[in-house]
Design a protein around this motif. Structure first.
Motif, PDB file in Angstrom:
ATOM      1  N   LEU A 183      30.673  43.130  42.393  1.00  0.00           N
ATOM      2  CA  LEU A 183      30.901  42.277  43.337  1.00  0.00           C
ATOM      3  C   LEU A 183      31.654  42.303  44.360  1.00  0.00           C
ATOM      4  CD1 LEU A 183      33.789  40.137  40.169  1.00  0.00           C
ATOM      5  CD2 LEU A 183      31.277  39.498  41.213  1.00  0.00           C
ATOM      6  N   ASP A 184      32.546  42.952  44.435  1.00  0.00           N
ATOM      7  CA  ASP A 184      32.990  43.396  46.000  1.00  0.00           C
ATOM      8  C   ASP A 184      32.216  43.532  46.686  1.00  0.00           C
ATOM      9  OD1 ASP A 184      35.527  44.660  45.399  1.00  0.00           O
ATOM     10  OD2 ASP A 184      35.298  46.549  45.107  1.00  0.00           O
ATOM     11  N   MET A 185      30.513  44.425  46.729  1.00  0.00           N
ATOM     12  CA  MET A 185      29.214  43.873  48.123  1.00  0.00           C
ATOM     13  C   MET A 185      29.020  42.856  47.937  1.00  0.00           C
ATOM     14  SD  MET A 185      26.425  46.780  46.670  1.00  0.00           S
ATOM     15  CE  MET A 185      26.714  48.475  46.583  1.00  0.00           C
ATOM     16  N   LEU A 186      29.267  41.701  46.898  1.00  0.00           N
ATOM     17  CA  LEU A 186      29.231  40.426  46.778  1.00  0.00           C
ATOM     18  C   LEU A 186      29.982  39.621  47.848  1.00  0.00           C
ATOM     19  CD1 LEU A 186      27.215  39.262  43.620  1.00  0.00           C
ATOM     20  CD2 LEU A 186      26.369  39.501  46.080  1.00  0.00           C
ATOM     21  N   ASP A 187      31.309  40.324  47.587  1.00  0.00           N
ATOM     22  CA  ASP A 187      32.631  39.644  47.999  1.00  0.00           C
ATOM     23  C   ASP A 187      32.302  38.620  49.386  1.00  0.00           C
ATOM     24  OD1 ASP A 187      35.562  38.270  48.331  1.00  0.00           O
ATOM     25  OD2 ASP A 187      36.272  40.007  49.351  1.00  0.00           O
ATOM     26  N   PRO A 188      31.493  39.899  50.720  1.00  0.00           N
ATOM     27  CA  PRO A 188      31.726  39.157  52.354  1.00  0.00           C
ATOM     28  C   PRO A 188      30.128  38.477  52.501  1.00  0.00           C
ATOM     29  CG  PRO A 188      31.314  41.069  51.431  1.00  0.00           C
ATOM     30  CD  PRO A 188      31.868  41.010  50.797  1.00  0.00           C
ATOM     31  N   LEU A 189      29.625  38.037  50.938  1.00  0.00           N
ATOM     32  CA  LEU A 189      28.302  37.231  51.510  1.00  0.00           C
ATOM     33  C   LEU A 189      28.525  36.156  50.800  1.00  0.00           C
ATOM     34  CD1 LEU A 189      25.533  40.055  50.085  1.00  0.00           C
ATOM     35  CD2 LEU A 189      26.911  39.816  52.934  1.00  0.00           C
ATOM     36  N   ILE A 190      29.327  35.784  49.687  1.00  0.00           N
ATOM     37  CA  ILE A 190      30.387  34.535  48.995  1.00  0.00           C
ATOM     38  C   ILE A 190      31.126  34.016  48.936  1.00  0.00           C
ATOM     39  CG2 ILE A 190      27.416  34.500  47.515  1.00  0.00           C
ATOM     40  CD1 ILE A 190      29.362  35.580  44.957  1.00  0.00           C
ATOM     41  N   GLU A 191      31.475  32.344  48.501  1.00  0.00           N
ATOM     42  CA  GLU A 191      32.440  32.179  48.357  1.00  0.00           C
ATOM     43  C   GLU A 191      33.209  32.901  46.538  1.00  0.00           C
ATOM     44  OE1 GLU A 191      34.594  30.953  50.533  1.00  0.00           O
ATOM     45  OE2 GLU A 191      32.960  30.946  52.184  1.00  0.00           O
ATOM     46  N   MET A 192      33.647  33.873  46.028  1.00  0.00           N
ATOM     47  CA  MET A 192      33.848  33.973  45.506  1.00  0.00           C
ATOM     48  C   MET A 192      34.976  33.231  44.643  1.00  0.00           C
ATOM     49  SD  MET A 192      32.998  36.653  43.397  1.00  0.00           S
ATOM     50  CE  MET A 192      32.487  37.103  44.819  1.00  0.00           C
ATOM     51  N   THR A 193      34.238  32.619  43.767  1.00  0.00           N
ATOM     52  CA  THR A 193      35.323  31.271  43.135  1.00  0.00           C
ATOM     53  C   THR A 193      35.827  31.767  41.456  1.00  0.00           C
ATOM     54  OG1 THR A 193      33.023  30.558  41.792  1.00  0.00           O
ATOM     55  CG2 THR A 193      34.207  29.607  43.976  1.00  0.00           C
ATOM     56  N   ASP A 194      36.155  31.053  40.531  1.00  0.00           N
ATOM     57  CA  ASP A 194      37.123  32.036  39.725  1.00  0.00           C
ATOM     58  C   ASP A 194      36.005  31.675  37.972  1.00  0.00           C
ATOM     59  OD1 ASP A 194      39.770  32.087  40.967  1.00  0.00           O
ATOM     60  OD2 ASP A 194      41.052  29.931  39.467  1.00  0.00           O
ATOM     61  N   GLU A 195      35.358  30.983  38.606  1.00  0.00           N
ATOM     62  CA  GLU A 195      34.050  30.588  37.636  1.00  0.00           C
ATOM     63  C   GLU A 195      33.452  31.653  37.838  1.00  0.00           C
ATOM     64  OE1 GLU A 195      30.886  28.167  35.561  1.00  0.00           O
ATOM     65  OE2 GLU A 195      32.644  27.997  35.247  1.00  0.00           O
ATOM     66  N   ILE A 196      32.641  31.929  39.060  1.00  0.00           N
ATOM     67  CA  ILE A 196      31.995  33.265  39.406  1.00  0.00           C
ATOM     68  C   ILE A 196      32.322  34.609  38.624  1.00  0.00           C
ATOM     69  CG2 ILE A 196      30.788  34.336  41.397  1.00  0.00           C
ATOM     70  CD1 ILE A 196      30.721  32.182  42.346  1.00  0.00           C
ATOM     71  N   ARG A 197      34.086  34.883  38.966  1.00  0.00           N
ATOM     72  CA  ARG A 197      34.736  35.902  38.193  1.00  0.00           C
ATOM     73  C   ARG A 197      34.227  35.657  36.794  1.00  0.00           C
ATOM     74  NH1 ARG A 197      36.398  38.380  42.871  1.00  0.00           N
ATOM     75  NH2 ARG A 197      37.131  37.362  44.627  1.00  0.00           N
ATOM     76  N   TYR A 198      34.119  34.454  36.334  1.00  0.00           N
ATOM     77  CA  TYR A 198      34.179  34.608  34.847  1.00  0.00           C
ATOM     78  C   TYR A 198      33.270  35.050  34.210  1.00  0.00           C
ATOM     79  CZ  TYR A 198      34.166  32.514  30.248  1.00  0.00           C
ATOM     80  OH  TYR A 198      33.749  32.375  28.378  1.00  0.00           O
ATOM     81  N   LEU A 199      31.738  34.259  35.222  1.00  0.00           N
ATOM     82  CA  LEU A 199      30.855  34.388  34.506  1.00  0.00           C
ATOM     83  C   LEU A 199      30.832  36.381  34.880  1.00  0.00           C
ATOM     84  CD1 LEU A 199      28.815  31.180  35.040  1.00  0.00           C
ATOM     85  CD2 LEU A 199      29.541  32.162  33.512  1.00  0.00           C
ATOM     86  N   ALA A 200      31.115  36.493  35.695  1.00  0.00           N
ATOM     87  CA  ALA A 200      30.092  37.769  36.294  1.00  0.00           C
ATOM     88  C   ALA A 200      31.021  38.972  35.379  1.00  0.00           C
ATOM     89  CB  ALA A 200      30.955  38.585  37.796  1.00  0.00           C
ATOM     90  N   ALA A 201      32.080  38.522  34.556  1.00  0.00           N
ATOM     91  CA  ALA A 201      33.168  39.541  34.146  1.00  0.00           C
ATOM     92  C   ALA A 201      32.459  39.394  32.239  1.00  0.00           C
ATOM     93  CB  ALA A 201      34.212  38.841  34.084  1.00  0.00           C
ATOM     94  N   LYS A 202      31.774  38.634  32.004  1.00  0.00           N
ATOM     95  CA  LYS A 202      31.584  37.996  31.016  1.00  0.00           C
ATOM     96  C   LYS A 202      29.820  38.189  30.955  1.00  0.00           C
ATOM     97  CE  LYS A 202      30.231  34.638  27.490  1.00  0.00           C
ATOM     98  NZ  LYS A 202      31.079  33.147  26.597  1.00  0.00           N
ATOM     99  N   HIS A 203      28.782  38.517  32.105  1.00  0.00           N
ATOM    100  CA  HIS A 203      27.346  38.201  32.145  1.00  0.00           C
ATOM    101  C   HIS A 203      27.286  39.382  32.534  1.00  0.00           C
ATOM    102  CE1 HIS A 203      27.485  35.262  29.750  1.00  0.00           C
ATOM    103  NE2 HIS A 203      27.745  34.956  29.735  1.00  0.00           N
ATOM    104  N   TRP A 204      27.617  40.900  33.907  1.00  0.00           N
ATOM    105  CA  TRP A 204      26.716  41.405  34.870  1.00  0.00           C
ATOM    106  C   TRP A 204      27.804  42.083  34.410  1.00  0.00           C
ATOM    107  CZ3 TRP A 204      27.922  38.865  40.086  1.00  0.00           C
ATOM    108  CH2 TRP A 204      26.841  37.509  40.146  1.00  0.00           C
TER     109      TRP A 204
END
Length: 186
Positions: free
Chosen positions: A60-81
């Motif tokens: 996620l640290d690599m993606l942070d400069p590239l996208i708007e990091m939302t709670d939904e993205i953090r939740y799904l990332a924690a669950k599926h990545w």
């Protein structure tokens, strides 16, 4: 040129394209900010410039400069990545419109494949798309990926991939764009 993980430290991807395995299919990629190589991928694949590509990252640290990091993205990332879930997110200006086909969103994913993750840790985020020609079946074996040897700079042998497409989920509008391996439940 066929390379192994041990070669990652000695190669430079600037101005280059690379074929590598992911947890889904073989992909072709380049540095996320290398517009000439991004354009080259479109030409190699005979891909329509109106079709966006995705960005793969190791964390996620690599993606942070590239996208708007939302709670939904953090939740799904924690669950599926890492895994076979591509999330559509609002892009930041650092991401080229060439990657997104002029859209203000971009697909992002952290793959669950050791070679892909090692490559991403070494070089950072990569613009990627499946290796197959547009409209054709995905490439799942290194043997089939070798057909591109004269068109790309590097190929990484990862054997056979799973071949099941990633689920594409629009995290901005809460819509499944493509159902793949990952099942998203509320």
């Amino acid at each position: 040129m066929i390379i192994k993980e041990a070669d990652f430290a000695r190669i430079d991807l600037t101005g280059k394209t690379i074929v590598f395995p992911t947890d889904t299919v073989y992909g072709i990629g380049c540095l996320f900010d290398d517009k000439e190589s991004i354009d080259r991928i479109f030409r190699i694949k005979n891909r329509d410039y109106h079709k966006p590509m995705a960005i793969l990252a190791a964390d996620l640290d690599m993606l942070d400069p590239l996208i708007e990091m939302t709670d939904e993205i953090r939740y799904l990332a924690a669950k599926h990545w890492p895994g076979a879930l591509t999330l559509i997110a609002k892009k930041k200006n650092i991401v080229s419109d060439l990657v997104t086909a002029g859209k203000d969103t971009v697909g992002v994913r952290i793959p669950n494949h050791p070679l892909a993750l090692a490559l991403l840790r070494r070089f950072g985020p990569l613009v990627t798309t499946s290796l197959n020609q547009s409209g054709e079946d995905p490439i799942m074996t290194f043997k089939d990926a070798m057909a591109y040897e004269d068109r790309v700079d590097y190929l990484v042998d990862g054997g056979k991939t799973e071949g099941i497409a990633s689920t594409v989920y629009d995290a901005e509008n809460y819509v499944i764009i493509r159902q793949g391996k990952v099942i998203i439940r509320d």
